[in-house]
Design a protein around this motif. Structure first.
Motif, mmCIF file in Angstrom:
data_model
loop_
_atom_site.group_PDB
_atom_site.id
_atom_site.type_symbol
_atom_site.label_atom_id
_atom_site.label_comp_id
_atom_site.label_asym_id
_atom_site.label_seq_id
_atom_site.Cartn_x
_atom_site.Cartn_y
_atom_site.Cartn_z
ATOM 1 N N VAL A 172 0.870 -1.179 0.000
ATOM 2 C CA VAL A 172 0.000 0.000 0.000
ATOM 3 C C VAL A 172 0.906 1.228 0.000
ATOM 4 C CG1 VAL A 172 -1.825 1.241 1.213
ATOM 5 C CG2 VAL A 172 -1.777 -1.256 1.261
ATOM 6 N N MET A 173 0.765 2.071 -1.019
ATOM 7 C CA MET A 173 1.631 3.240 -1.152
ATOM 8 C C MET A 173 0.808 4.525 -1.125
ATOM 9 S SD MET A 173 4.393 2.043 -4.036
ATOM 10 C CE MET A 173 3.205 2.223 -5.369
ATOM 11 N N GLU A 174 1.357 5.540 -0.476
ATOM 12 C CA GLU A 174 0.764 6.883 -0.491
ATOM 13 C C GLU A 174 1.822 7.858 -0.986
ATOM 14 O OE1 GLU A 174 -0.746 10.520 2.253
ATOM 15 O OE2 GLU A 174 -0.316 8.615 3.243
ATOM 16 N N ASN A 175 1.406 8.833 -1.768
ATOM 17 C CA ASN A 175 2.370 9.755 -2.377
ATOM 18 C C ASN A 175 2.578 11.038 -1.584
ATOM 19 O OD1 ASN A 175 -0.027 11.116 -2.816
ATOM 20 N ND2 ASN A 175 0.281 11.410 -5.013
ATOM 21 N N LEU A 176 2.231 11.031 -0.278
ATOM 22 C CA LEU A 176 2.384 12.192 0.607
ATOM 23 C C LEU A 176 1.443 13.333 0.256
ATOM 24 C CD1 LEU A 176 6.299 12.268 0.882
ATOM 25 C CD2 LEU A 176 4.684 11.410 2.575
ATOM 26 N N LEU A 177 0.568 13.090 -0.735
ATOM 27 C CA LEU A 177 -0.448 14.086 -1.108
ATOM 28 C C LEU A 177 -1.851 13.519 -0.938
ATOM 29 C CD1 LEU A 177 1.205 15.476 -4.376
ATOM 30 C CD2 LEU A 177 1.253 16.489 -2.094
ATOM 31 N N GLY A 178 -1.936 12.345 -0.289
ATOM 32 C CA GLY A 178 -3.242 11.747 -0.035
ATOM 33 C C GLY A 178 -3.686 10.724 -1.056
ATOM 34 N N GLU A 179 -2.936 10.544 -2.131
ATOM 35 C CA GLU A 179 -3.325 9.571 -3.156
ATOM 36 C C GLU A 179 -2.768 8.201 -2.805
ATOM 37 O OE1 GLU A 179 -2.982 8.864 -8.007
ATOM 38 O OE2 GLU A 179 -2.156 10.667 -7.077
ATOM 39 N N LEU A 180 -3.625 7.172 -2.899
ATOM 40 C CA LEU A 180 -3.246 5.812 -2.552
ATOM 41 C C LEU A 180 -3.096 4.945 -3.794
ATOM 42 C CD1 LEU A 180 -5.416 4.778 0.551
ATOM 43 C CD2 LEU A 180 -3.002 5.386 0.491
ATOM 44 N N LYS A 181 -2.259 3.935 -3.646
ATOM 45 C CA LYS A 181 -2.096 2.925 -4.693
ATOM 46 C C LYS A 181 -1.828 1.601 -3.982
ATOM 47 C CE LYS A 181 0.256 4.210 -8.277
ATOM 48 N NZ LYS A 181 1.397 4.626 -9.121
ATOM 49 N N VAL A 182 -2.495 0.542 -4.417
ATOM 50 C CA VAL A 182 -2.325 -0.770 -3.805
ATOM 51 C C VAL A 182 -1.825 -1.735 -4.876
ATOM 52 C CG1 VAL A 182 -3.400 -2.650 -2.519
ATOM 53 C CG2 VAL A 182 -4.182 -0.300 -2.173
ATOM 54 N N ILE A 183 -0.660 -2.335 -4.637
ATOM 55 C CA ILE A 183 -0.066 -3.269 -5.587
ATOM 56 C C ILE A 183 -0.096 -4.671 -4.989
ATOM 57 C CG2 ILE A 183 2.031 -3.931 -6.826
ATOM 58 C CD1 ILE A 183 2.884 -1.061 -6.853
ATOM 59 N N PRO A 184 -0.803 -5.611 -5.632
ATOM 60 C CA PRO A 184 -0.718 -7.000 -5.171
ATOM 61 C C PRO A 184 0.608 -7.611 -5.615
ATOM 62 C CG PRO A 184 -2.156 -6.848 -7.086
ATOM 63 C CD PRO A 184 -1.718 -5.439 -6.771
ATOM 64 N N VAL A 185 1.257 -8.295 -4.720
ATOM 65 C CA VAL A 185 2.545 -8.932 -5.016
ATOM 66 C C VAL A 185 2.402 -10.431 -4.765
ATOM 67 C CG1 VAL A 185 4.987 -9.056 -4.427
ATOM 68 C CG2 VAL A 185 3.812 -6.851 -4.389
ATOM 69 N N GLU A 186 2.603 -11.219 -5.804
ATOM 70 C CA GLU A 186 2.493 -12.664 -5.674
ATOM 71 C C GLU A 186 3.850 -13.282 -5.360
ATOM 72 O OE1 GLU A 186 0.719 -14.216 -9.198
ATOM 73 O OE2 GLU A 186 -1.208 -13.231 -8.859
ATOM 74 N N LEU A 187 3.796 -14.437 -4.719
ATOM 75 C CA LEU A 187 5.027 -15.132 -4.369
ATOM 76 C C LEU A 187 5.715 -15.633 -5.639
ATOM 77 C CD1 LEU A 187 6.874 -16.328 -2.166
ATOM 78 C CD2 LEU A 187 5.464 -18.397 -2.241
ATOM 79 N N ASP A 188 6.966 -15.248 -5.783
ATOM 80 C CA ASP A 188 7.812 -15.724 -6.871
ATOM 81 C C ASP A 188 8.758 -16.766 -6.251
ATOM 82 O OD1 ASP A 188 10.061 -16.041 -8.610
ATOM 83 O OD2 ASP A 188 9.569 -14.163 -9.613
ATOM 84 N N TYR A 189 8.487 -18.035 -6.518
ATOM 85 C CA TYR A 189 9.208 -19.099 -5.827
ATOM 86 C C TYR A 189 10.711 -19.026 -6.092
ATOM 87 C CZ TYR A 189 4.720 -21.186 -4.628
ATOM 88 O OH TYR A 189 3.463 -21.413 -4.113
ATOM 89 N N ASP A 190 11.094 -18.752 -7.340
ATOM 90 C CA ASP A 190 12.521 -18.674 -7.654
ATOM 91 C C ASP A 190 13.185 -17.523 -6.905
ATOM 92 O OD1 ASP A 190 12.375 -20.852 -9.334
ATOM 93 O OD2 ASP A 190 12.073 -19.657 -11.146
ATOM 94 N N LEU A 191 12.526 -16.355 -6.928
ATOM 95 C CA LEU A 191 13.082 -15.193 -6.237
ATOM 96 C C LEU A 191 13.140 -15.436 -4.733
ATOM 97 C CD1 LEU A 191 14.100 -12.296 -6.251
ATOM 98 C CD2 LEU A 191 11.721 -11.500 -6.308
ATOM 99 N N ALA A 192 12.091 -16.041 -4.180
ATOM 100 C CA ALA A 192 12.062 -16.314 -2.742
ATOM 101 C C ALA A 192 13.188 -17.263 -2.340
ATOM 102 C CB ALA A 192 10.709 -16.909 -2.358
ATOM 103 N N GLU A 193 13.423 -18.289 -3.155
ATOM 104 C CA GLU A 193 14.513 -19.220 -2.856
ATOM 105 C C GLU A 193 15.869 -18.526 -2.921
ATOM 106 O OE1 GLU A 193 14.213 -22.588 -5.406
ATOM 107 O OE2 GLU A 193 12.389 -23.363 -4.471
ATOM 108 N N GLN A 194 16.035 -17.615 -3.878
ATOM 109 C CA GLN A 194 17.289 -16.866 -3.984
ATOM 110 C C GLN A 194 17.511 -15.995 -2.742
ATOM 111 O OE1 GLN A 194 17.161 -14.663 -7.670
ATOM 112 N NE2 GLN A 194 16.592 -16.491 -8.832
ATOM 113 N N ILE A 195 16.441 -15.361 -2.270
ATOM 114 C CA ILE A 195 16.531 -14.506 -1.081
ATOM 115 C C ILE A 195 16.966 -15.325 0.125
ATOM 116 C CG2 ILE A 195 15.169 -13.168 0.573
ATOM 117 C CD1 ILE A 195 13.510 -12.171 -1.858
ATOM 118 N N LEU A 196 16.313 -16.475 0.344
ATOM 119 C CA LEU A 196 16.659 -17.320 1.483
ATOM 120 C C LEU A 196 18.083 -17.861 1.366
ATOM 121 C CD1 LEU A 196 13.382 -19.368 2.116
ATOM 122 C CD2 LEU A 196 14.283 -17.446 3.427
ATOM 123 N N ALA A 197 18.485 -18.241 0.140
ATOM 124 C CA ALA A 197 19.838 -18.769 -0.053
ATOM 125 C C ALA A 197 20.888 -17.710 0.278
ATOM 126 C CB ALA A 197 19.998 -19.260 -1.490
#
Length: 325
Positions: A172-197
């Motif tokens: 959930v992002m706000e631009n300090l002017l009151g405007e909101l934006k919501v970005i859904p982020v799905e699990l990326d298994y390859d990226l998640a494994e790289q992070i843990l490694a």
């Protein structure tokens, strides 16, 4: 009655600068493992952030001030979401992730939100404030990953999903002017494994140095294959890391996304700016003295402008210095 307020104004600004200088320089703290909000693409850098946490340069006072203001906005936004009826829980919940009894990752989730029309299980949520200057560019997880500074948000949310054993999270992002934006982020298994490694590699390297007395040069994880990461690495600038085929030191690290965005805009617009200047110079010469001229679909209007230029003292000859980028 007339007052000279200049001393008061100077005093306020001076004390604000002193406050920022004092607090921004004390914002570093020891860590035992990588943390979710400061994940890197380089396991070596993550290990050095634990081993040499006190040598990691503090944020510039201006950026520290903006981040502090951002945190205030984030707290207010969470309060507003609760007032709107959002079903939030576990605000600022701490977490740890361990492999074979060894903690390799820790952090805090801003909140969990439950929306029963979709599912009963709550979804992890991270709240961020973004400069209005950059806000329009960030719309998907791919946008986050493309940006050197904001890709850490994508890494952070991947970490939350790993820890929550989930496949979806919200930014959930706000631009300090009151405007909101919501970005859904799905699990990326390859990226998640790289992070843990990378986290596990970093913690193992730290243990080798601190517990087994192995020299850093032998214990640290391999250099990253993405040497663009090295170009802006604080550890390289501090002389702690010496990647091959790379110059050591000699530069300053300014980790400021707004300045980075200005550079990006300069690169994107410099060709257009030059084309504009060339066309503008030619057209002004062509329409000199003409107030209204129709050219195809365009009405060109012009007027004479007079500037009152004060006499200037004679300037001595010789070379004049300027800074070029």
């Amino acid at each position: 009655m007339s007052y000279n307020l200049e001393p008061l104004i100077t005093d306020i600004l001076t004390k604000k600068a002193q406050f920022l200088e004092k607090h921004h320089s004390s914002a570093q703290w020891p860590r035992r493992n990588p943390i979710a909000s400061d994940l890197s693409e380089c396991a070596r850098q993550e290990a050095l952030a634990v081993l040499h946490w006190e040598e990691k340069p503090p944020l510039p006072p201006s950026l520290y001030s903006r981040l502090q203001e951002g945190r205030e906005h984030e707290n207010r936004l969470l309060a507003v979401l609760l007032e709107m009826g959002a079903e939030l829980s576990d605000l600022q919940r701490s977490f740890e992730y361990a492999v074979k009894g060894r903690r390799i990752l820790s952090g805090k989730v801003d909140a969990f939100i439950r929306y029963r029309a979709i599912r009963d299980r709550p979804i992890s949520m991270e709240v961020k404030t973004i400069s209005p200057f950059i806000f329009p560019r960030l719309n998907t997880m791919e946008d986050l990953l493309r940006h050197r500074f904001f890709r850490r948000y994508a890494f952070q949310l991947q970490a939350y999903m790993i820890l929550n054993n989930d496949d979806i999270s919200l930014l959930v992002m706000e631009n300090l002017l009151g405007e909101l934006k919501v970005i859904p982020v799905e699990l990326d298994y390859d990226l998640a494994e790289q992070i843990l490694a990378r986290c596990e590699q970093a913690v193992l390297a730290v243990e080798k140095v601190q517990k087994d007395g192995i020299p850093e040069a032998d214990a640290l994880p391999p250099y990253t294959e993405n040497f663009t990461t090295c170009q802006t690495c604080w550890a390289k600038a501090a002389g702690l890391c010496h990647p091959p085929n790379s110059e050591d030191g000699g530069f300053e690290i300014l980790d400021d996304p707004i300045v980075e965005e200005l550079i990006q805009q300069r690169l994107e617009n410099q060709v257009a700016a030059r084309a504009f200047n060339r066309a503008d110079t030619k057209l002004k010469a062509l329409f000199q003295g003409k107030s209204r001229v129709v050219v195809g679909d365009y009405l060109v209007t012009g007027e004479e402008k007079i500037r009152d230029i004060k006499p200037q003292p004679a300037k001595p000859g010789g070379p004049q210095k300027s800074w070029s980028l």
